[in-house]
Motif scaffolding. Structure first.
Motif, PDB file in Angstrom:
ATOM      1  N   TYR A  63     -44.075 -12.273  19.240  1.00  0.00           N
ATOM      2  CA  TYR A  63     -44.139 -13.119  19.847  1.00  0.00           C
ATOM      3  C   TYR A  63     -44.332 -14.338  19.124  1.00  0.00           C
ATOM      4  N   GLY A  64     -44.527 -14.517  17.977  1.00  0.00           N
ATOM      5  CA  GLY A  64     -44.728 -15.674  17.239  1.00  0.00           C
ATOM      6  C   GLY A  64     -43.478 -16.023  16.192  1.00  0.00           C
ATOM      7  N   THR A  65     -43.680 -16.784  15.216  1.00  0.00           N
ATOM      8  CA  THR A  65     -42.502 -17.137  14.069  1.00  0.00           C
ATOM      9  C   THR A  65     -42.496 -16.253  12.998  1.00  0.00           C
ATOM     10  N   LYS A  66     -42.846 -15.069  13.210  1.00  0.00           N
ATOM     11  CA  LYS A  66     -42.692 -14.248  11.795  1.00  0.00           C
ATOM     12  C   LYS A  66     -41.493 -13.784  11.643  1.00  0.00           C
ATOM     13  N   ILE A  67     -40.461 -13.599  12.627  1.00  0.00           N
ATOM     14  CA  ILE A  67     -39.275 -13.104  12.535  1.00  0.00           C
ATOM     15  C   ILE A  67     -38.356 -14.284  11.785  1.00  0.00           C
ATOM     16  N   GLN A  68     -38.805 -15.632  12.373  1.00  0.00           N
ATOM     17  CA  GLN A  68     -37.751 -16.801  11.592  1.00  0.00           C
ATOM     18  C   GLN A  68     -38.317 -16.733  10.191  1.00  0.00           C
ATOM     19  N   ARG A  69     -39.768 -16.744   9.836  1.00  0.00           N
ATOM     20  CA  ARG A  69     -40.375 -16.825   8.784  1.00  0.00           C
ATOM     21  C   ARG A  69     -39.607 -15.680   7.608  1.00  0.00           C
ATOM     22  N   MET A  70     -39.487 -14.519   8.283  1.00  0.00           N
ATOM     23  CA  MET A  70     -38.509 -13.636   7.430  1.00  0.00           C
ATOM     24  C   MET A  70     -37.248 -13.874   7.176  1.00  0.00           C
ATOM     25  N   LYS A  71     -36.525 -14.357   8.061  1.00  0.00           N
ATOM     26  CA  LYS A  71     -35.344 -14.927   8.236  1.00  0.00           C
ATOM     27  C   LYS A  71     -34.914 -15.901   6.978  1.00  0.00           C
ATOM     28  N   GLU A  72     -36.068 -16.882   7.005  1.00  0.00           N
ATOM     29  CA  GLU A  72     -36.038 -17.931   6.036  1.00  0.00           C
ATOM     30  C   GLU A  72     -36.161 -17.339   4.514  1.00  0.00           C
ATOM     31  N   GLU A  73     -36.981 -16.339   4.443  1.00  0.00           N
ATOM     32  CA  GLU A  73     -37.206 -15.832   3.108  1.00  0.00           C
ATOM     33  C   GLU A  73     -36.163 -14.914   2.704  1.00  0.00           C
ATOM     34  N   ALA A  74     -35.338 -14.281   3.650  1.00  0.00           N
ATOM     35  CA  ALA A  74     -34.405 -13.642   3.352  1.00  0.00           C
ATOM     36  C   ALA A  74     -33.039 -14.593   2.941  1.00  0.00           C
ATOM     37  N   GLU A  75     -32.923 -15.696   3.648  1.00  0.00           N
ATOM     38  CA  GLU A  75     -32.029 -16.786   3.095  1.00  0.00           C
ATOM     39  C   GLU A  75     -32.515 -17.244   1.816  1.00  0.00           C
ATOM     40  N   SER A  76     -33.609 -17.327   1.460  1.00  0.00           N
ATOM     41  CA  SER A  76     -34.051 -17.782   0.081  1.00  0.00           C
ATOM     42  C   SER A  76     -33.646 -16.609  -1.157  1.00  0.00           C
ATOM     43  N   VAL A  77     -33.917 -15.560  -0.747  1.00  0.00           N
ATOM     44  CA  VAL A  77     -33.586 -14.228  -1.586  1.00  0.00           C
ATOM     45  C   VAL A  77     -31.884 -14.374  -1.834  1.00  0.00           C
ATOM     46  N   LEU A  78     -31.211 -14.577  -0.928  1.00  0.00           N
ATOM     47  CA  LEU A  78     -29.722 -14.538  -1.053  1.00  0.00           C
ATOM     48  C   LEU A  78     -29.422 -15.666  -1.659  1.00  0.00           C
ATOM     49  N   LYS A  79     -30.296 -16.803  -1.765  1.00  0.00           N
ATOM     50  CA  LYS A  79     -29.759 -17.973  -2.402  1.00  0.00           C
ATOM     51  C   LYS A  79     -30.183 -18.158  -3.922  1.00  0.00           C
ATOM     52  N   ASN A  80     -31.542 -17.803  -4.200  1.00  0.00           N
ATOM     53  CA  ASN A  80     -32.073 -17.993  -5.178  1.00  0.00           C
ATOM     54  C   ASN A  80     -32.207 -16.509  -6.178  1.00  0.00           C
ATOM     55  N   GLU A  81     -32.420 -15.452  -5.484  1.00  0.00           N
ATOM     56  CA  GLU A  81     -32.541 -14.165  -6.336  1.00  0.00           C
ATOM     57  C   GLU A  81     -31.718 -13.026  -6.021  1.00  0.00           C
ATOM     58  N   LEU A  82     -30.374 -13.625  -5.948  1.00  0.00           N
ATOM     59  CA  LEU A  82     -29.226 -12.675  -5.521  1.00  0.00           C
ATOM     60  C   LEU A  82     -29.202 -11.372  -6.489  1.00  0.00           C
ATOM     61  N   SER A  83     -29.897 -11.598  -7.852  1.00  0.00           N
ATOM     62  CA  SER A  83     -29.654 -10.488  -8.757  1.00  0.00           C
ATOM     63  C   SER A  83     -30.557  -9.167  -8.335  1.00  0.00           C
ATOM     64  N   LEU A  84     -31.606  -9.746  -7.386  1.00  0.00           N
ATOM     65  CA  LEU A  84     -32.712  -8.467  -6.892  1.00  0.00           C
ATOM     66  C   LEU A  84     -31.834  -7.421  -6.173  1.00  0.00           C
ATOM     67  N   LEU A  85     -30.588  -7.967  -5.568  1.00  0.00           N
ATOM     68  CA  LEU A  85     -29.952  -7.072  -4.509  1.00  0.00           C
ATOM     69  C   LEU A  85     -28.661  -6.451  -5.329  1.00  0.00           C
ATOM     70  N   ASP A  86     -28.475  -6.413  -6.465  1.00  0.00           N
ATOM     71  CA  ASP A  86     -27.625  -5.523  -7.323  1.00  0.00           C
ATOM     72  C   ASP A  86     -28.042  -4.221  -7.113  1.00  0.00           C
ATOM     73  N   LEU A  87     -26.830  -3.533  -6.833  1.00  0.00           N
ATOM     74  CA  LEU A  87     -27.078  -1.931  -7.061  1.00  0.00           C
ATOM     75  C   LEU A  87     -27.097  -1.478  -8.445  1.00  0.00           C
ATOM     76  N   PRO A  88     -27.894  -0.213  -8.506  1.00  0.00           N
ATOM     77  CA  PRO A  88     -28.022   0.343  -9.978  1.00  0.00           C
ATOM     78  C   PRO A  88     -26.650   0.848 -10.039  1.00  0.00           C
ATOM     79  N   GLU A  89     -26.409   0.621 -11.605  1.00  0.00           N
ATOM     80  CA  GLU A  89     -24.876   0.698 -12.216  1.00  0.00           C
ATOM     81  C   GLU A  89     -23.840  -0.003 -11.271  1.00  0.00           C
TER      82      GLU A  89
END
Length: 151
Positions: free
Chosen positions: A106-132
């Motif tokens: 009921y709070g804003t956790k989902i919105q905060r999670m979405k913002e964090e995911a957008e930050s990862v996509l924007k600033n830490e894209l290398s974390l999403l690379d597949l092995p090999e």
């Protein structure tokens, strides 16, 4: 004037080229429309899955809330009856769990999670690379061939 067969051939060639260009444009438009529909369908499915997850979380919150209320009442009565405030200790982690569930549902956790995911996509894209790296068609074909050899 030229050979009538040559003139007719050029006319047919021009007509075929025009038809081919029209056909290619039609195919491109059809592919774009099909891709657009697939993207829309995937998004609708994602929205439905998210709605189910939120509904599930809210249901779990109701159960946690009931457990919290019953536990709180029992621990309060036990603490008063035995004059032992240490019986309230289990309420601390239960309060955090209930607070987390409430914020998620009921709070804003989902919105905060979405913002964090957008930050990862924007600033830490290398974390999403597949092995090999991304699988290639050759790697897939090799895996299929290896699987067929096992059978």
């Amino acid at each position: 004037m030229g050979n009538p067969m040559s003139v007719m051939g050029k006319t047919m060639e021009k007509s075929m080229d025009e038809n081919m260009a029209k056909n290619q444009a039609f195919m491109l438009k059809s592919q774009k429309m099909q891709l657009q529909r697939q993207l829309m369908m995937q998004n609708l499915m994602r929205e439905r899955q998210m709605a189910m997850q939120i509904a599930r979380g809210r249901d779990i919150f109701m159960w946690w809330g009931s457990f919290y209320a019953v536990s709180g009442l029992g621990l309060t009565l036990g603490a008063l009856k035995r004059r032992n405030p240490a019986l309230f200790a289990p309420m601390v982690p239960l309060t955090f769990i209930l607070g987390y569930q409430y914020d998620l549902c009921y709070g804003t956790k989902i919105q905060r999670m979405k913002e964090e995911a957008e930050s990862v996509l924007k600033n830490e894209l290398s974390l999403l690379d597949l092995p090999e790296g991304m699988p290639t068609i050759d790697a897939i074909d090799s895996a299929v061939a290896a699987m067929k050899k096992k059978d």
